[in-house]
Scaffold this motif. Structure first.
Motif, PDB file in Angstrom:
ATOM      1  N   ARG A 181       0.867  -0.970   0.146  1.00  0.00           N
ATOM      2  CA  ARG A 181      -0.180   0.383   0.138  1.00  0.00           C
ATOM      3  C   ARG A 181       1.025   1.696  -0.021  1.00  0.00           C
ATOM      4  NH1 ARG A 181      -5.100  -2.540  -1.397  1.00  0.00           N
ATOM      5  NH2 ARG A 181      -4.553  -4.069  -0.350  1.00  0.00           N
ATOM      6  N   VAL A 182       1.855   1.265  -1.002  1.00  0.00           N
ATOM      7  CA  VAL A 182       2.970   2.391  -0.943  1.00  0.00           C
ATOM      8  C   VAL A 182       2.979   2.911  -2.206  1.00  0.00           C
ATOM      9  CG1 VAL A 182       4.145   2.007   1.245  1.00  0.00           C
ATOM     10  CG2 VAL A 182       5.306   1.318  -1.322  1.00  0.00           C
ATOM     11  N   GLN A 183       2.912   4.498  -2.653  1.00  0.00           N
ATOM     12  CA  GLN A 183       3.149   4.647  -3.917  1.00  0.00           C
ATOM     13  C   GLN A 183       4.853   5.042  -4.371  1.00  0.00           C
ATOM     14  OE1 GLN A 183       0.426   8.132  -2.648  1.00  0.00           O
ATOM     15  NE2 GLN A 183      -0.335   7.664  -5.392  1.00  0.00           N
ATOM     16  N   ASP A 184       5.041   3.831  -4.103  1.00  0.00           N
ATOM     17  CA  ASP A 184       6.748   3.388  -4.393  1.00  0.00           C
ATOM     18  C   ASP A 184       6.895   3.046  -5.180  1.00  0.00           C
ATOM     19  OD1 ASP A 184       9.078   4.736  -4.241  1.00  0.00           O
ATOM     20  OD2 ASP A 184       9.399   3.221  -1.749  1.00  0.00           O
ATOM     21  N   LEU A 185       6.239   2.872  -6.664  1.00  0.00           N
ATOM     22  CA  LEU A 185       6.775   1.734  -7.450  1.00  0.00           C
ATOM     23  C   LEU A 185       7.548   3.015  -8.845  1.00  0.00           C
ATOM     24  CD1 LEU A 185       3.010   1.252  -8.306  1.00  0.00           C
ATOM     25  CD2 LEU A 185       4.850  -0.370  -6.797  1.00  0.00           C
ATOM     26  N   SER A 186       8.427   1.670  -9.448  1.00  0.00           N
ATOM     27  CA  SER A 186       9.883   2.183 -10.487  1.00  0.00           C
ATOM     28  C   SER A 186       9.516   1.519 -11.658  1.00  0.00           C
ATOM     29  CB  SER A 186      10.943   2.017  -9.603  1.00  0.00           C
ATOM     30  OG  SER A 186      11.608   1.893 -10.530  1.00  0.00           O
ATOM     31  N   SER A 187       9.649   2.014 -12.942  1.00  0.00           N
ATOM     32  CA  SER A 187       9.576   1.687 -13.932  1.00  0.00           C
ATOM     33  C   SER A 187      11.135   0.809 -14.462  1.00  0.00           C
ATOM     34  CB  SER A 187       8.955   2.215 -15.155  1.00  0.00           C
ATOM     35  OG  SER A 187       9.410   3.592 -15.216  1.00  0.00           O
ATOM     36  N   GLU A 188      11.935   1.465 -13.612  1.00  0.00           N
ATOM     37  CA  GLU A 188      12.550   1.226 -14.023  1.00  0.00           C
ATOM     38  C   GLU A 188      13.822  -0.392 -12.739  1.00  0.00           C
ATOM     39  OE1 GLU A 188      16.119   4.392 -14.333  1.00  0.00           O
ATOM     40  OE2 GLU A 188      14.615   5.381 -14.129  1.00  0.00           O
ATOM     41  N   TYR A 189      13.410  -1.509 -13.399  1.00  0.00           N
ATOM     42  CA  TYR A 189      13.767  -2.779 -12.542  1.00  0.00           C
ATOM     43  C   TYR A 189      14.539  -3.696 -13.573  1.00  0.00           C
ATOM     44  CZ  TYR A 189       9.269  -4.863 -14.534  1.00  0.00           C
ATOM     45  OH  TYR A 189       8.656  -5.455 -15.350  1.00  0.00           O
ATOM     46  N   THR A 190      14.941  -4.173 -12.948  1.00  0.00           N
ATOM     47  CA  THR A 190      16.054  -5.662 -13.997  1.00  0.00           C
ATOM     48  C   THR A 190      15.548  -6.476 -13.176  1.00  0.00           C
ATOM     49  OG1 THR A 190      18.457  -5.443 -12.487  1.00  0.00           O
ATOM     50  CG2 THR A 190      17.733  -3.787 -14.917  1.00  0.00           C
ATOM     51  N   GLY A 191      15.507  -7.991 -14.164  1.00  0.00           N
ATOM     52  CA  GLY A 191      15.406  -9.366 -14.091  1.00  0.00           C
ATOM     53  C   GLY A 191      14.009  -9.128 -13.485  1.00  0.00           C
ATOM     54  N   GLU A 192      13.222 -10.710 -13.704  1.00  0.00           N
ATOM     55  CA  GLU A 192      12.024 -10.725 -13.226  1.00  0.00           C
ATOM     56  C   GLU A 192      12.353 -12.166 -13.009  1.00  0.00           C
ATOM     57  OE1 GLU A 192       9.369  -8.916 -16.495  1.00  0.00           O
ATOM     58  OE2 GLU A 192       8.020 -10.440 -15.683  1.00  0.00           O
TER      59      GLU A 192
ATOM     60  N   ALA B 278      10.140  -8.557  -9.160  1.00  0.00           N
ATOM     61  CA  ALA B 278      11.676  -7.997  -9.797  1.00  0.00           C
ATOM     62  C   ALA B 278      12.443  -8.230  -9.028  1.00  0.00           C
ATOM     63  CB  ALA B 278      11.632  -6.459  -9.817  1.00  0.00           C
ATOM     64  N   LEU B 279      14.034  -8.093  -9.829  1.00  0.00           N
ATOM     65  CA  LEU B 279      15.154  -8.504  -8.622  1.00  0.00           C
ATOM     66  C   LEU B 279      15.923  -7.704  -8.247  1.00  0.00           C
ATOM     67  CD1 LEU B 279      16.795 -11.874 -10.929  1.00  0.00           C
ATOM     68  CD2 LEU B 279      15.453 -11.877  -8.909  1.00  0.00           C
ATOM     69  N   ARG B 280      15.883  -6.088  -8.955  1.00  0.00           N
ATOM     70  CA  ARG B 280      16.588  -5.306  -8.438  1.00  0.00           C
ATOM     71  C   ARG B 280      15.675  -4.209  -9.077  1.00  0.00           C
ATOM     72  NH1 ARG B 280      21.918  -6.034  -7.344  1.00  0.00           N
ATOM     73  NH2 ARG B 280      22.587  -8.415  -8.024  1.00  0.00           N
ATOM     74  N   VAL B 281      15.610  -3.154  -8.248  1.00  0.00           N
ATOM     75  CA  VAL B 281      15.232  -1.760  -8.306  1.00  0.00           C
ATOM     76  C   VAL B 281      15.381  -1.129  -8.168  1.00  0.00           C
ATOM     77  CG1 VAL B 281      12.062  -0.980  -8.035  1.00  0.00           C
ATOM     78  CG2 VAL B 281      12.347  -3.041  -8.068  1.00  0.00           C
ATOM     79  N   ARG B 282      15.348   0.100  -9.162  1.00  0.00           N
ATOM     80  CA  ARG B 282      15.997   1.149  -9.082  1.00  0.00           C
ATOM     81  C   ARG B 282      15.796   1.925  -8.673  1.00  0.00           C
ATOM     82  NH1 ARG B 282      19.676   2.811 -14.003  1.00  0.00           N
ATOM     83  NH2 ARG B 282      18.425   0.754 -15.226  1.00  0.00           N
TER      84      ARG B 282
END
Ligand SMILES: [Zn+2]
Length: 62
Positions: A23-34, A58-62
């Motif tokens: 429930r946080v608005q902390d989403l990023s389209s810059e992620y790597t790995g799935e 996602a494995l890594r989220v920037r």
């Protein structure tokens, strides 16, 4: 294009603005790995990533 939560790393659709998990608005389209976690029990990846719910992560989220 999907987005990933910076807190729990779950992947959500682009039109989602709040993580359904934390429930946080902390989403990023810059992620790597799935990674697909189908079963949490006995999964080394789930344990290492602190995942408690099956899903797409996602494995890594920037
Ligand atoms: Zn989250």
């Amino acid at each position: 294009m999907a987005k990933a939560c910076r807190v729990c790393h779950i992947i959500v659709e682009d039109n989602v603005n709040i993580c359904p998990h934390c429930r946080v608005q902390d989403l990023s389209s810059e992620y790597t790995g799935e990674v697909f976690i189908l079963k949490v029990e006995g999964s080394e990846i789930a344990k290492r990533m602190n995942i408690t719910t099956p899903g797409r992560y996602a494995l890594r989220v920037r």
